[in-house]
Write a protein that holds these residues in place. Structure first.
Motif, PDB file in Angstrom:
ATOM      1  N   LEU A 107       0.836  -1.207   0.000  1.00  0.00           N
ATOM      2  CA  LEU A 107       0.000   0.000   0.000  1.00  0.00           C
ATOM      3  C   LEU A 107       0.869   1.254   0.000  1.00  0.00           C
ATOM      4  CD1 LEU A 107      -2.756  -1.118   2.531  1.00  0.00           C
ATOM      5  CD2 LEU A 107      -2.913  -1.053   0.044  1.00  0.00           C
ATOM      6  N   PHE A 108       1.955   1.222   0.772  1.00  0.00           N
ATOM      7  CA  PHE A 108       2.884   2.355   0.761  1.00  0.00           C
ATOM      8  C   PHE A 108       3.473   2.545  -0.641  1.00  0.00           C
ATOM      9  CE2 PHE A 108       3.993   1.540   5.512  1.00  0.00           C
ATOM     10  CZ  PHE A 108       2.795   2.116   5.886  1.00  0.00           C
ATOM     11  N   GLN A 109       3.710   1.426  -1.304  1.00  0.00           N
ATOM     12  CA  GLN A 109       4.266   1.492  -2.661  1.00  0.00           C
ATOM     13  C   GLN A 109       3.277   2.169  -3.611  1.00  0.00           C
ATOM     14  OE1 GLN A 109       5.128  -2.322  -4.782  1.00  0.00           O
ATOM     15  NE2 GLN A 109       7.235  -1.567  -4.753  1.00  0.00           N
ATOM     16  N   LEU A 110       1.994   1.850  -3.454  1.00  0.00           N
ATOM     17  CA  LEU A 110       0.970   2.491  -4.282  1.00  0.00           C
ATOM     18  C   LEU A 110       0.941   3.995  -4.049  1.00  0.00           C
ATOM     19  CD1 LEU A 110      -2.030   0.001  -3.907  1.00  0.00           C
ATOM     20  CD2 LEU A 110      -0.656   0.376  -5.940  1.00  0.00           C
ATOM     21  N   ALA A 111       1.249   4.395  -2.809  1.00  0.00           N
ATOM     22  CA  ALA A 111       1.222   5.819  -2.456  1.00  0.00           C
ATOM     23  C   ALA A 111       2.564   6.499  -2.685  1.00  0.00           C
ATOM     24  CB  ALA A 111       0.814   5.965  -0.989  1.00  0.00           C
ATOM     25  N   ASP A 112       3.508   5.796  -3.330  1.00  0.00           N
ATOM     26  CA  ASP A 112       4.841   6.353  -3.630  1.00  0.00           C
ATOM     27  C   ASP A 112       5.594   6.782  -2.374  1.00  0.00           C
ATOM     28  OD1 ASP A 112       4.605   6.023  -6.408  1.00  0.00           O
ATOM     29  OD2 ASP A 112       3.476   7.893  -6.594  1.00  0.00           O
ATOM     30  N   ARG A 113       5.422   6.048  -1.280  1.00  0.00           N
ATOM     31  CA  ARG A 113       6.151   6.331  -0.040  1.00  0.00           C
ATOM     32  C   ARG A 113       7.406   5.445  -0.022  1.00  0.00           C
ATOM     33  NH1 ARG A 113       1.365   6.195   4.434  1.00  0.00           N
ATOM     34  NH2 ARG A 113       3.177   5.773   5.777  1.00  0.00           N
ATOM     35  N   THR A 114       8.371   5.828  -0.835  1.00  0.00           N
ATOM     36  CA  THR A 114       9.533   4.966  -1.105  1.00  0.00           C
ATOM     37  C   THR A 114      10.315   4.610   0.156  1.00  0.00           C
ATOM     38  OG1 THR A 114       9.703   6.006  -3.278  1.00  0.00           O
ATOM     39  CG2 THR A 114      11.601   4.733  -2.516  1.00  0.00           C
ATOM     40  N   GLU A 115      10.615   5.600   1.002  1.00  0.00           N
ATOM     41  CA  GLU A 115      11.410   5.327   2.205  1.00  0.00           C
ATOM     42  C   GLU A 115      10.658   4.397   3.160  1.00  0.00           C
ATOM     43  OE1 GLU A 115      12.695   8.905   4.040  1.00  0.00           O
ATOM     44  OE2 GLU A 115      13.922   9.556   2.339  1.00  0.00           O
ATOM     45  N   ASP A 116       9.344   4.596   3.273  1.00  0.00           N
ATOM     46  CA  ASP A 116       8.552   3.718   4.139  1.00  0.00           C
ATOM     47  C   ASP A 116       8.528   2.293   3.594  1.00  0.00           C
ATOM     48  OD1 ASP A 116       8.032   5.901   5.701  1.00  0.00           O
ATOM     49  OD2 ASP A 116       6.046   6.298   4.860  1.00  0.00           O
ATOM     50  N   VAL A 117       8.479   2.180   2.267  1.00  0.00           N
ATOM     51  CA  VAL A 117       8.513   0.845   1.643  1.00  0.00           C
ATOM     52  C   VAL A 117       9.815   0.139   1.998  1.00  0.00           C
ATOM     53  CG1 VAL A 117       8.683  -0.371  -0.573  1.00  0.00           C
ATOM     54  CG2 VAL A 117       6.969   1.425  -0.269  1.00  0.00           C
ATOM     55  N   GLN A 118      10.919   0.841   1.909  1.00  0.00           N
ATOM     56  CA  GLN A 118      12.227   0.239   2.197  1.00  0.00           C
ATOM     57  C   GLN A 118      12.322  -0.199   3.662  1.00  0.00           C
ATOM     58  OE1 GLN A 118      14.854   3.386   0.989  1.00  0.00           O
ATOM     59  NE2 GLN A 118      14.818   2.804  -1.186  1.00  0.00           N
ATOM     60  N   LEU A 119      11.808   0.623   4.573  1.00  0.00           N
ATOM     61  CA  LEU A 119      11.871   0.288   5.993  1.00  0.00           C
ATOM     62  C   LEU A 119      11.000  -0.926   6.300  1.00  0.00           C
ATOM     63  CD1 LEU A 119      12.860   0.908   8.832  1.00  0.00           C
ATOM     64  CD2 LEU A 119      11.001   2.585   9.068  1.00  0.00           C
ATOM     65  N   VAL A 120       9.779  -0.945   5.774  1.00  0.00           N
ATOM     66  CA  VAL A 120       8.887  -2.087   6.006  1.00  0.00           C
ATOM     67  C   VAL A 120       9.493  -3.361   5.430  1.00  0.00           C
ATOM     68  CG1 VAL A 120       6.659  -3.093   5.363  1.00  0.00           C
ATOM     69  CG2 VAL A 120       6.757  -0.742   6.170  1.00  0.00           C
ATOM     70  N   SER A 121      10.084  -3.267   4.231  1.00  0.00           N
ATOM     71  CA  SER A 121      10.710  -4.436   3.606  1.00  0.00           C
ATOM     72  C   SER A 121      11.836  -4.985   4.471  1.00  0.00           C
ATOM     73  CB  SER A 121      11.259  -4.073   2.222  1.00  0.00           C
ATOM     74  OG  SER A 121      10.235  -3.674   1.361  1.00  0.00           O
ATOM     75  N   ALA A 122      12.654  -4.087   5.004  1.00  0.00           N
ATOM     76  CA  ALA A 122      13.786  -4.515   5.836  1.00  0.00           C
ATOM     77  C   ALA A 122      13.295  -5.185   7.116  1.00  0.00           C
ATOM     78  CB  ALA A 122      14.660  -3.310   6.158  1.00  0.00           C
ATOM     79  N   VAL A 123      12.269  -4.618   7.742  1.00  0.00           N
ATOM     80  CA  VAL A 123      11.727  -5.208   8.979  1.00  0.00           C
ATOM     81  C   VAL A 123      11.144  -6.585   8.686  1.00  0.00           C
ATOM     82  CG1 VAL A 123       9.979  -4.963  10.776  1.00  0.00           C
ATOM     83  CG2 VAL A 123      11.311  -2.969  10.060  1.00  0.00           C
TER      84      VAL A 123
END
Length: 554
Positions: free
Chosen positions: A483-499
């Protein structure tokens, strides 16, 4: 019973009854205000005026009376209602319309007890059945309300009603029969198939696609063979090309898609999928599907005529209530629904009956080719590289995002012993206990409490976090990240992926060293009593507490 009013009553009782009888698009706030006004004057003449509506020969007035009585009538009104039923001058249709209210009030006149008070039972039942078919021919909501009554009938009566639908030779009966092809016992499904065959070519444009869907999706061999045989006979009885025409007709009558929205996942893995389509009159049909990742589709409800402005208000209200949503493509939302349905199948949990009614709209047509690229509804899990490890060490930062404020440890009862230990050490709601009543400085005591909490967190993580639990929360993180990816929240996507990569069972980072997990357990333990109180009040409405919050403390 008294109702809380939002504004001073102004409308007269007569004007309210006229409005409810003549309008079917009253907004919820106005309707609530009307009920408040009627409730205030209920015993001062409002009830008598409502009952008078049942003495007319106007079906719309009957429906308005039942709507009001369903909301306001109590046991104190039962005698007046039963007197009306016993009155031979009141029409049979009015009496039958009143049946649901009598049933809710546990009247002896409900169900079969009503028949002896009808002047012409057979004619009244035929007339009532025709009215039912008119209702189900209008919208999905009409189908839903009638189906709920059908499914509450004893089995033999239900089968009898299904047989009557088939012999009615009314194509509107298919609107009731088709939803009964899903999530019912084999006996009911077979009876519904037979009833659809009785309707014959009259309802072929609905029956043929429905039976084709059933043949393709049921795992019951008996039902599959029976549906295939009936489908073949109906196709042969119909004019050449009927099957293709039926499919084309279904496509032609599709509504114009308006918007799809998906809420973020809450702490229990629940997510709302909201779909809407624009009708020719510019109102919206809308469907909400509740997906819980350990259950599947848990609830479904729709609306037939929503103002476009109201749709926007609902989205805004969700954001204000902390249930934010993301605009998605229809394909993304449907992929999410498909995954939810697969969970229902895996967990052997039945779909809500409303889903069967709205399914053609929710799911749309079958994909034209199996080569179509699947829609991804979750992020790809990254490799656990040193860079990903460094990012995962900032995992506690997820709790700065509103989308994660409800993410606590689930299930709560497994964490309860650790919550109890922490709060017993601190005393009742944080007051120092006997072990900390020396003359030491307050900051020292806080430091000791903090060290105790960190030790409890480590112990709880080591005891409660197993591979299955990690897999569940890893999947939730990846879905949230999509969902973050759909909203173009790139940094949040990276953090969620790492967690998520750190949480994966094959990760090299021990669970007790993961900041995201420690933040989750810390919040869950610190807020444990307050969360338990909130859940208790919600579930028992101030009844006995389901959890003993402070063992050993009276």
């Amino acid at each position: 019973m008294p109702r809380g009013r939002k504004r001073p009553p102004q409308d007269s009782v007569d004007s309210i009854l006229l409005a409810i009888s003549r309008r079917d698009n009253i907004d919820p706030d106005t309707l609530s205000h009307y009920f408040d006004r009627l409730d205030e004057e209920w015993t001062e003449g409002a009830r008598d005026k409502v009952l008078h509506l049942l003495r007319t020969h106007d079906p719309a007035a009957h429906a308005a009376a039942v709507q009001i009585l369903t909301e306001l009538a109590t046991d104190f009104d039962l005698e007046e209602l039963e007197d009306l039923v016993a009155d031979p001058t009141v029409s049979d249709m009015a009496k039958l319309t009143l049946a649901p209210v009598l049933k809710d009030l546990n009247s002896e006149m409900a169900d079969d007890g009503l028949i002896e008070y009808l002047n012409d039972p057979e004619a009244a039942m035929r007339q009532m059945q025709m009215r039912l078919l008119e209702l189900v021919g209008q919208s999905e909501l009409g189908v839903e309300s009638v189906l709920e009554d059908i499914l509450s009938m004893p089995l033999e009566r239900r089968l009898g009603f299904i047989n009557w639908l088939g012999s009615s030779h009314d194509p509107r009966a298919a609107n009731l029969l088709i939803p009964l092809l899903e999530n019912q016992t084999s006996k009911i499904v077979v009876a519904a198939i037979d009833a659809l065959e009785q309707l014959g070519p009259l309802a072929a444009h609905q029956t043929i696609p429905a039976l084709s869907y059933l043949v393709a999706h049921t795992s019951n061999r008996q039902v599959k063979e029976h549906a295939r045989a009936v489908l073949g006979r109906l196709t042969m009885q119909s004019a050449p090309g009927t099957e293709d025409a039926a499919m084309a007709d279904a496509q032609q009558h599709q509504l114009q898609f308006h918007e799809a929205r998906v809420s973020f996942l809450d702490g229990t893995g629940s997510q709302m999928i909201m779909l809407s389509w624009r009708r020719p009159d510019n109102l919206l049909k809308g469907v909400n599907v509740l997906y819980q990742d350990q259950w599947g589709i848990k609830d479904c409800y729709g609306t037939d005529e929503m103002n476009i402005k109201r749709w926007g208000e609902i989205v805004s209200e969700m954001n204000d209530q902390g249930v934010g949503s993301f605009q998605t493509s229809l394909e993304f939302a449907r992929a999410l629904v498909a995954e939810a349905r697969a969970v229902n199948k895996r967990t052997h949990r039945k779909l809500p009956i409303a889903y069967a009614i709205w399914r053609p709209l929710i799911e749309g047509e079958e994909p034209s080719t199996k080569k179509a690229s699947p829609i991804s509804i979750r992020l790809e899990l990254p490799d656990f590289t040193p860079d990903v490890l460094q990012l995962a060490k900032r995992g506690d930062e997820l709790y700065r995002m509103p989308e994660f404020t409800s993410w606590m440890f689930e299930p709560l009862d497994r964490l309860q012993p650790y919550i109890d230990r922490y709060w017993l050490n601190r005393g009742h709601f944080g007051a120092p206990n006997a072990g900390y009543r020396g003359r030491g400085r307050k900051s020292d005591k806080k430091q000791i409490a903090k060290l105790d909490l960190e030790a409890i967190i480590s112990e709880a993580i080591n005891e409660l976090v197993d591979d299955k639990w990690r897999g569940i929360y890893e999947a939730r993180l990846l879905r949230q990240g999509a969902l973050f990816q759909l909203a173009d929240r790139t940094e949040d996507v990276q953090l969620v992926s790492a967690v998520a990569a750190a949480l994966h069972p094959g990760s090299s980072l021990p669970a007790e060293e993961q900041p995201f997990l420690r933040a989750m357990f810390r919040l869950s333990i610190e807020q444990g009593p307050f969360r338990a109180i909130a859940e208790a009040l919600e579930s028992s409405k101030f009844g006995p507490m389901p959890i003993k919050l402070f063992p050993g403390i009276e």
